[in-house]
Design a protein around this motif. Structure first.
Motif, PDB file in Angstrom:
ATOM      1  N   ASN A  27       6.987  12.814  -7.213  1.00  0.00           N
ATOM      2  CA  ASN A  27       5.816  11.984  -7.453  1.00  0.00           C
ATOM      3  C   ASN A  27       6.013  10.620  -6.823  1.00  0.00           C
ATOM      4  O   ASN A  27       7.128  10.199  -6.530  1.00  0.00           O
ATOM      5  N   GLY A  28       4.921   9.940  -6.604  1.00  0.00           N
ATOM      6  CA  GLY A  28       4.963   8.598  -6.036  1.00  0.00           C
ATOM      7  C   GLY A  28       3.618   7.946  -6.246  1.00  0.00           C
ATOM      8  O   GLY A  28       2.672   8.581  -6.703  1.00  0.00           O
ATOM      9  N   TYR A  29       3.530   6.664  -5.930  1.00  0.00           N
ATOM     10  CA  TYR A  29       2.244   5.979  -6.047  1.00  0.00           C
ATOM     11  C   TYR A  29       2.145   4.895  -5.000  1.00  0.00           C
ATOM     12  O   TYR A  29       3.133   4.429  -4.453  1.00  0.00           O
ATOM     13  N   LYS A  30       0.911   4.532  -4.693  1.00  0.00           N
ATOM     14  CA  LYS A  30       0.649   3.400  -3.814  1.00  0.00           C
ATOM     15  C   LYS A  30      -0.481   2.605  -4.433  1.00  0.00           C
ATOM     16  O   LYS A  30      -1.324   3.138  -5.150  1.00  0.00           O
ATOM     17  N   SER A  31      -0.465   1.334  -4.169  1.00  0.00           N
ATOM     18  CA  SER A  31      -1.456   0.434  -4.729  1.00  0.00           C
ATOM     19  C   SER A  31      -2.343  -0.070  -3.596  1.00  0.00           C
ATOM     20  O   SER A  31      -1.888  -0.251  -2.477  1.00  0.00           O
ATOM     21  N   TYR A  32      -3.604  -0.288  -3.897  1.00  0.00           N
ATOM     22  CA  TYR A  32      -4.513  -0.808  -2.884  1.00  0.00           C
ATOM     23  C   TYR A  32      -5.446  -1.812  -3.544  1.00  0.00           C
ATOM     24  O   TYR A  32      -5.571  -1.863  -4.757  1.00  0.00           O
ATOM     25  N   GLY A  33      -6.074  -2.640  -2.760  1.00  0.00           N
ATOM     26  CA  GLY A  33      -6.978  -3.656  -3.285  1.00  0.00           C
ATOM     27  C   GLY A  33      -6.317  -5.020  -3.317  1.00  0.00           C
ATOM     28  O   GLY A  33      -5.195  -5.209  -2.868  1.00  0.00           O
ATOM     29  N   ASP A  34      -7.036  -5.982  -3.884  1.00  0.00           N
ATOM     30  CA  ASP A  34      -6.529  -7.351  -3.895  1.00  0.00           C
ATOM     31  C   ASP A  34      -6.228  -7.855  -5.306  1.00  0.00           C
ATOM     32  O   ASP A  34      -6.090  -9.039  -5.534  1.00  0.00           O
TER      33      ASP A  34
END
Length: 71
Positions: A27-34
């Motif tokens: 599993n993994g995650y990425k973040s997006y946005g400000d």
């Protein structure tokens, strides 16, 4: 969204979710946005670093594109 054996979730301030990941699953995650992102990893047993394998997200057998897509 599911792609073959991959699952991709879009979770955020308008879509809070509890995600339970079974043992042995990559599993993994990425973040997006400000905005600030907070991820709480709540285990039900003490952490043992010898039970975990870290994979290079860009060089492994998991066919996932980690690049952000704009638009």
């Amino acid at each position: 969204k599911t792609k073959g054996n991959l699952m991709e979730l879009y979770i955020g301030e308008d879509n809070y979710k509890l995600v339970q990941i079974p043992p042995g699953l990559a599993n993994g995650y990425k973040s997006y946005g400000d905005k600030l992102t907070i991820l709480a990893n709540c285990a039900d047993m003490p952490h043992d670093p010898n039970e975990m394998e870290r994979l290079d997200p860009f060089n492994n057998d998991i066919p996932y594109d980690w690049n952000l897509k704009h638009g």
